[in-house]
Design an enzyme around this catalytic site. Sequence first.
Site, short mmCIF file in Angstrom:
data_model
loop_
_atom_site.label_atom_id
_atom_site.label_comp_id
_atom_site.label_asym_id
_atom_site.label_seq_id
_atom_site.Cartn_x
_atom_site.Cartn_y
_atom_site.Cartn_z
N ILE A 52 0.80 -1.23 0.00
CA ILE A 52 0.00 0.00 0.00
C ILE A 52 0.83 1.28 0.00
CG2 ILE A 52 -1.99 -1.07 1.10
CD1 ILE A 52 -1.05 0.40 3.72
N TYR A 53 2.14 1.18 0.17
CA TYR A 53 2.95 2.40 0.18
C TYR A 53 2.90 3.06 -1.20
CZ TYR A 53 5.02 0.81 4.63
OH TYR A 53 5.22 0.40 5.93
N SER A 54 2.44 4.29 -1.22
CA SER A 54 2.29 5.05 -2.46
C SER A 54 1.49 4.26 -3.50
CB SER A 54 3.66 5.44 -3.03
OG SER A 54 4.39 6.22 -2.11
#
Length: 336
Positions: A52-54
């Site tokens: 889910i990071y960026s």
Amino acid sequence: MRYRYLGKTGLRVSELCLGAMTFGREADERTSHALLDRFTEAGGTFVDTADIYSAGASEEILGRWLKGQRRDDVVVATKVRYGTGEGPNDRGLGRNHLIAGVEASLRRLGTDHIDLYQVHAWDPGTPLEETLATLDALVTSGKVRYIGASNFSGWQLQKAVDLSRAHGWEPFTALQPLYNLLDRSAEWELMEVSRNEGLGVIPWSPLRGGWLSGAIRRGTTAPPSGTRVETAERLGWGESWSAYEGDERTWRVLDALHEVSGRTGLAVPVLALAWLLGRPGVTAPIVGARTLEQLETNLGAADLDLDPADAELLTEASGQVLPYPYSVIETDPELR
């Protein structure tokens, strides 16, 4: 850079782990690749990201960098749990999402395996047996080498360990908790379970989003402009100004850090990281950076052993009032 075994496994990782949450957000691709180059040049081998990071861009940026590396020289950790799409099964720790999640992460990372695959948090909607059996199958398939957990409570972690042992499934080998000089509640249960069960510990937010970066000290009346603490205050994140500034303990910790820094010449973040590296059971704090300058400072904690007196000063300054039942256990020698 020194290397440590991840828990009771045979996998050795650098004593600092580079966090990739800034990739594609505060750090563009060129900067992210420069951070990775400098980290590995300094001997770093361990990189942590999440699907889910960026919105997946962090894994993609890391994956494009990996293409120019010898894959076995880098220990890649990522995470799964939170929403990656609009569908009802695009989140959680059910079999469908775990299998789809690992395949998507492998594509973004451009690799055939993930060294450490971590569940990002507990999923109350999925039986733990389903999650653990699926993770075991992913290890058997070769797509995942080791598994771990993040943001679990003590009972959740112990239950996972016990179920895996009872069924002969691949056990968790690592825990990723919030742990730093301002946040030490992981010591009450999580660190004890990890040490007793042989899990490596890779703390996230070891500088608490900038609180322990040296930019804040007693007398500061507002979050410094441009800092993550300022952003956190605006967006309501956990490391916000209002979450810590009203607690006298925060200022005691910062007083102690600046005192030791002034006496030793070591930067405040280096001291905070070195203290954490010296805590029992800790394998590798996850250090994030937006710039090469920030990373260069953080690398100063590698190979550093704090003077025991300075470490004790920081430990005492950051001590917390224990809630029940830990208060009873601490005061009764027969219970320790």
